[in-house]
Design a protein around this motif. Structure first.
Motif, mmCIF file in Angstrom:
data_model
loop_
_atom_site.group_PDB
_atom_site.id
_atom_site.type_symbol
_atom_site.label_atom_id
_atom_site.label_comp_id
_atom_site.label_asym_id
_atom_site.label_seq_id
_atom_site.Cartn_x
_atom_site.Cartn_y
_atom_site.Cartn_z
ATOM 1 N N ASN A 1 43.291 46.485 35.643
ATOM 2 C CA ASN A 1 44.159 45.052 36.002
ATOM 3 C C ASN A 1 43.978 44.775 37.362
ATOM 4 N N TYR B 1 43.374 41.957 39.540
ATOM 5 C CA TYR B 1 43.415 40.504 39.427
ATOM 6 C C TYR B 1 43.176 39.864 40.728
ATOM 7 N N ASN B 2 43.428 40.475 42.022
ATOM 8 C CA ASN B 2 43.419 39.850 43.226
ATOM 9 C C ASN B 2 43.023 40.944 44.222
ATOM 10 N N GLU C 1 38.544 39.106 31.393
ATOM 11 C CA GLU C 1 39.071 37.573 31.304
ATOM 12 C C GLU C 1 39.136 37.000 32.615
ATOM 13 N N LEU C 2 38.757 37.829 33.633
ATOM 14 C CA LEU C 2 39.130 37.027 34.950
ATOM 15 C C LEU C 2 37.932 35.914 35.239
ATOM 16 N N PRO C 3 38.487 34.781 35.798
ATOM 17 C CA PRO C 3 37.066 33.838 35.965
ATOM 18 C C PRO C 3 36.435 33.874 37.051
ATOM 19 N N SER D 1 38.198 33.450 40.726
ATOM 20 C CA SER D 1 38.679 34.643 41.437
ATOM 21 C C SER D 1 37.884 35.957 41.570
ATOM 22 N N PHE E 1 35.377 32.969 29.511
ATOM 23 C CA PHE E 1 36.283 33.604 30.368
ATOM 24 C C PHE E 1 35.657 33.648 31.853
ATOM 25 N N GLY F 1 36.489 30.261 33.137
ATOM 26 C CA GLY F 1 37.886 29.951 33.159
ATOM 27 C C GLY F 1 38.595 29.209 31.760
ATOM 28 N N GLY G 1 37.843 32.296 26.092
ATOM 29 C CA GLY G 1 36.796 33.262 25.957
ATOM 30 C C GLY G 1 35.693 33.216 25.000
#
Lengths: 332, 307
Positions: B119, B121-122, B142-144, B147, B289, B292, B295
């Motif tokens: 995970n 994500y950032n 799933e990260l667009p 990002s 995904f 964005g 999916g």
């Protein structure tokens, strides 16, 4: 014996007061945005509402836990920072976090406020929990709903922090914080947007024989005959077909509620420090009934009495209920 | 700009040992892949079937010029899972990819990779892991792209590799319960390894006969195959360094060749897509995904060549 605090859901200021009045030791709540995992329309708190609610709770000796338990996608991290800073200003008693970046931000900027590790972090072993305790000074871990009581007892003996377990409410099947099913069907993410099966993507479609299909996005999650009671379409509670089975079957789990009323004494004995009741989306009447019932039961157990748990068991009567993974490994 | 690398993720399914040995032999000899991830990531019960073959498979891949990385379990709960995780984080001769926080407890500054189940994500999370020894991160499926682009910039500043899955079914969920066993009226403890019967996952179809998901033991995957051939030029531009193919029960050599040719600017994404379409995989392609969106969707991207 552990104190076994009762941690209760507060979806709105009114239900927060209800939970406090019904005897919650702590309530948990979130802001009206993606920073928490129940980002539903009509739920959660504005800054002013949270300020007033914290005052009310603290006057009654109840703690307020702020859920910041989603995963900020890069580019939106400031929303989580602002929520953390605001929570600190309003005097919340602890943060519930899942994301490593959010945990690190809070540890550095608000080191005086307790950090609880959300179930969304999916820490299910002593090693993972000790890692979060060492790195972020986590004071309590909310355990994933996948462990048996003997396993919880063993974990407790190997970690230097408190344990919180879910005891009542909606029963998610997937490891929390690792589920992208809703995003696959709808484009809204449980982890990033705080939604599971968003209502705006739910459709009920009736055919000419009065069969009702419940749909999420473009996918039929379940189908009900005329007169059959239709449930809300959640992917992990749906019925699908596969070669091994006749017709639609519950591939993951039936629509079912978790109710560990009968296991309360065993959970306390295993060293659980806090019991969490799920249901920030529930009505005030529900919150009042569930919280006051569990308040009574926990107080009786603390006093060394054997409470009559029939009332708690009856809370889910007429619905299907489960003790999930807690009672036996056979659930897996 | 560095040369982008093509990678092969760990086999998610319970393939018989012989099938896996043959698969990796072909990968070693024929696939233009730079890095191969080995190891059982999904179910600890399966591990004993292949444990004795890893060193031989790894040697073969290294002789074929591949970098070998061992991936750890995504779910760590039982004693055997805790032991396996600890053993992997102490593995000396190979790079390792961590998929559960349990693997980080004893890492002690040793260089390691962070897997897609962790995970990231950032940039704050990425920076945190990088400062404690992570040199490579695979992003959540799933990260667009919005990002991922920011993460790639941070990764480049930190000198960290950044990887995205560009092919294969998307992992959508893991659970403590085995849904393969459940479909066969069994439980996880007496599963009798029925998951071996479905080398590309067990289909779950909606009651409207729409293919939806695939079950792989405790894991739920998408029915559609993620396919980001058209997006590769833009991904290279934004600084994605590693492009992951997930092994499926299809001609992965041909898939690898098509992706490698796009990555090296030898053919246009559209040509690669046509070659992949010709394999008649039997599942739709998706890239929602990355854009964005839901999916399962297939968004028309403007493919252009890297040549």
């Amino acid at each position: 014996m552990t104190v076994a605090e009762l941690i209760c859901p507060a979806g709105t200021p009114a239900s927060l007061r209800t939970a406090v009045d019904a005897g919650a030791d702590a309530v948990y709540c979130g802001f009206q945005n993606a920073t928490n995992a129940r980002n539903f329309p009509g739920l959660n708190f504005s800054p002013d509402e949270l300020a007033a609610s914290v005052r009310y709770a603290h006057e009654q000796g109840t703690k307020v836990l702020l859920a910041l338990n989603t995963y900020p996608p890069d580019g939106k991290f400031d929303l989580w920072k602002e929520a953390a800073d605001l929570g600190a200003r309003l005097g919340i008693d602890a943060y519930i976090v899942a994301d490593v970046g959010v945990a690190e931000y809070i540890r550095q900027n608000h080191p005086g406020i307790r950090l609880h590790l959300s179930v969304q972090a999916a820490a299910s072993s002593p090693e993972a929990i000790r890692y979060y305790v060492r790195e972020f000074a986590v004071k309590r871990v909310v355990l994933p709903r996948i462990l048996t009581i003997p396993e919880i007892r063993e974990i407790k003996s190997e970690i230097p922090c408190e344990i919180e377990t879910f005891i009542f409410g909606n029963h998610g099947l997937m490891v929390e914080g690792r589920c992208s099913l809703t995003n696959y069907a709808t484009g809204l993410s449980t982890n990033m947007d705080g939604v599971c099966s968003p209502a705006a993507e739910v459709h009920y479609v009736r055919d000419d024989q009065e069969n009702l299909s419940t749909r999420l996005g473009e996918f039929t999650i379940d189908r009900f005959g005329a007169g059959e009671k239709a449930g809300y379409p959640t992917i992990c509670k749906g019925r699908y077909t596969t070669a091994q089975r006749q017709g639609g079957y519950y591939a993951f789990e039936e629509p079912i509620s978790l109710n560990l009323a009968r296991l309360l004494p065993d959970l306390i004995d295993a060293g659980v420090n806090a019991f969490k009741i799920e249901g920030r989306q529930r009505s005030r009447a529900y919150v009042r009934e569930v919280v006051s019932s569990f308040r009574y039961a926990v107080d009786q157990i603390r006093a060394g009495n054997k409470p009559d748990l029939a009332d708690l068991v009856a809370l889910t009567e007429g619905q299907k209920e489960t003790q999930g993974a807690f009672r036996t490994k056979k659930w897996r | 700009m560095m040369t982008p690398r093509l990678t092969l993720g760990p086999v998610a399914y319970h393939w018989p040992a012989d099938k896996k040995i043959d698969f990796y032999a072909k990968i070693a000899d024929e696939a233009p892949i730079d890095t191969v991830y080995l190891g059982e990531v999904i179910c600890s019960k399966r591990a004993p079937f292949f444990d004795q073959h890893y060193s031989e498979v790894a040697e073969r891949l290294i002789r074929g010029g591949k970098t070998v990385v061992f991936s750890s379990l995504a779910e760590v709960m039982l004693k055997r899972e805790r032991k396996a995780t600890k053993a992997l984080s102490e593995l000396e001769d190979y790079e390792i990819e961590i998929n559960n926080a349990a693997g980080l407890l004893t890492i002690d500054g040793r260089a390691h990779r962070i897997g897609p189940f962790m995970n990231v994500y950032n940039s704050q999370t990425l920076g945190y892991f990088a400062h404690r020894g992570a040199n490579h991160v695979c992003l959540p499926v799933e990260l667009p792209s919005s990002s991922a682009a920011l993460l790639a910039r941070t990764a480049s500043e930190l000198g960290v590799g950044i990887e995205v899955q560009v092919f294969g079914r998307a992992s959508l969920a893991v659970s403590a319960r085995c849904y393969h066993a459940r479909a066969h009226g069994r439980t996880k403890d007496n599963c009798q390894f029925v998951c071996e019967e479905d080398p590309d996952g067990m289909p779950l179809t909606t009651q409207d006969n729409q293919p939806f998901l695939r079950i792989n033991g405790i894991q739920t995957l998408s029915h559609s195959y993620v396919n980001l051939t058209d997006e590769i030029p833009a991904m290279v531009d934004m600084g994605i360094t590693d492009f992951r193919l997930m092994p499926q029960d299809i001609d992965m050599i041909e898939i690898a060749k098509a992706f490698a040719a796009v990555l090296h600017g030898e053919i246009a994404p559209q040509t690669a897509r046509e070659r992949i379409n010709a394999l008649e995989i039997g599942a739709p392609f998706s890239n929602g995904f990355w854009h964005g969106q839901a999916g399962h969707r297939r968004i028309e991207a403007m493919g252009r060549s890297l040549g």
